[in-house]
Scaffold this motif. Structure first.
Motif, PDB file in Angstrom:
ATOM      1  N   LYS A   1      -3.305   4.915  -4.159  1.00 38.39           N
ATOM      2  CA  LYS A   1      -2.708   4.721  -2.841  1.00 38.39           C
ATOM      3  C   LYS A   1      -2.544   6.082  -2.176  1.00 38.39           C
TER       4      LYS A   1
ATOM      5  N   ALA B   1      -5.871   2.951   0.587  1.00 33.79           N
ATOM      6  CA  ALA B   1      -5.644   2.523  -0.787  1.00 33.79           C
ATOM      7  C   ALA B   1      -6.950   1.964  -1.342  1.00 33.79           C
TER       8      ALA B   1
ATOM      9  N   SER C   1      -8.869   5.885 -11.457  1.00 36.12           N
ATOM     10  CA  SER C   1      -8.281   6.483 -10.271  1.00 36.12           C
ATOM     11  C   SER C   1      -8.753   7.914 -10.092  1.00 36.12           C
TER      12      SER C   1
ATOM     13  N   PHE D   1      -4.545  -2.192  -7.947  1.00 41.54           N
ATOM     14  CA  PHE D   1      -4.701  -0.998  -7.131  1.00 41.54           C
ATOM     15  C   PHE D   1      -5.013   0.193  -8.044  1.00 41.54           C
TER      16      PHE D   1
ATOM     17  N   MET E   1       0.818  -1.220   0.000  1.00 44.89           N
ATOM     18  CA  MET E   1       0.000   0.000   0.000  1.00 44.89           C
ATOM     19  C   MET E   1       0.849   1.266   0.000  1.00 44.89           C
TER      20      MET E   1
ATOM     21  N   TYR F   1      -8.561  -0.681  -4.091  1.00 40.99           N
ATOM     22  CA  TYR F   1      -8.279  -1.855  -4.911  1.00 40.99           C
ATOM     23  C   TYR F   1      -9.523  -2.208  -5.714  1.00 40.99           C
TER      24      TYR F   1
END
Length: 275
Positions: free
Chosen positions: A197, A185, A221, A194, A176, A187
């Motif tokens: 983070k 983090a 993300s 991932f 992480m 996932y």
């Protein structure tokens, strides 16, 4: 991908509990909020898409109660997500103090995690934390993960029938990139990877969480990207490039290219009624 290993004697006949193709889930020894082990990883996470990993400790917990409320609301509202608490404390009772009343999953405490002890822990509690290793398994520690002794390939599925060593709490914090607590983090289970983070706690505030969750659920993300910065600053960058070009023209080409003072003089003359 890690090479298959022999099944520990304590797990013979039970290794199917961790038969998941996901490279992370199959290495986690999880417990429900009441402390009971999750007996079938694949079944439990069948309809889950997002796993929020939260590495925390008892120290400073009073200062982030607002975040804990937001995280609890998140775990109750979004059924396709799970919150996993990873304690970085050295005593079981410290983890229990944080988890009391929280509807989060937890990583088993008894994994021989190689965290450095802080202060002088109670001798009885400390010995329990070191000796009662879950099911006799050999947990991956932080140093092994850092040195690459056990390589985990994310973004792809693994052979779920091969037994692999589980991750300790310390080993998971390395994956992480935890530098201090709290650390979060994200996932994405469908893509086995991932997404982000060191996520900011404000991502779970009521005004932000719906948008962020839809992004995470889509496998993207919420981290700030260079392209986002460039897009927001494109006009500022354009003006900067023009200024640099002008400076170079004057320096290399001479005063004949220095037209700005002439333009400014002309404007001043018109304002003063001289022209």
């Amino acid at each position: 991908m890690s090479s298959p290993m022999d099944i520990p004697p304590d797990l013979i006949g039970q290794s199917g509990l961790y038969n998941s193709p996901d490279p992370l889930l199959r290495r986690l020894r999880l417990e429900q909020p009441d402390g009971k082990s999750i007996n079938n990883v694949s079944k439990y996470f069948k309809d889950k898409e997002v796993l929020v990993l939260y590495a925390g400790s008892e120290y400073g917990e009073n200062n982030i109660r607002g975040f804990h409320r937001d995280l609890t609301t998140f775990s109750q509202k979004y059924k396709s997500a799970s919150v996993l608490y990873i304690s970085t404390d050295v005593l079981p009772r410290q983890a229990e103090n944080v988890l009391q009343g929280k509807p989060w999953l937890r990583l088993t405490f008894f994994d021989n995690s190689d965290f450095a002890p802080v202060g002088e822990p109670d001798e009885k509690d400390w010995s329990v934390g070191l000796e009662e290793v879950k099911r006799g398994e050999d947990f991956l520690q932080a140093g092994e993960v850092e040195m690459g002794e056990e390589k985990i390939q994310f973004g792809q599925e693994e052979n779920e029938n091969d037994y692999v060593r589980p991750l300790s709490r310390a080993g998971l914090t390395v994956l992480m990139n935890v530098f201090s607590t709290p650390s979060i983090a994200i996932y994405h289970i469908p893509t086995h990877s991932f997404l982000a983070k060191n996520v900011n706690m404000s991502s779970f505030k009521p005004e932000n969480v719906e948008r962020n969750y839809q992004i995470w659920k889509g496998g993207e993300s919420t981290s700030v990207k260079i392209s986002d910065i460039i897009d927001k600053m494109k006009w500022t960058l354009l003006l900067l490039l023009i200024a640099i070009g002008y400076h170079l023209a004057v320096r290399l080409g001479g005063e004949q290219y220095n037209f700005i003072p002439k333009v400014m003089n002309g404007i001043n003359g018109r304002l003063n009624g001289k022209i």
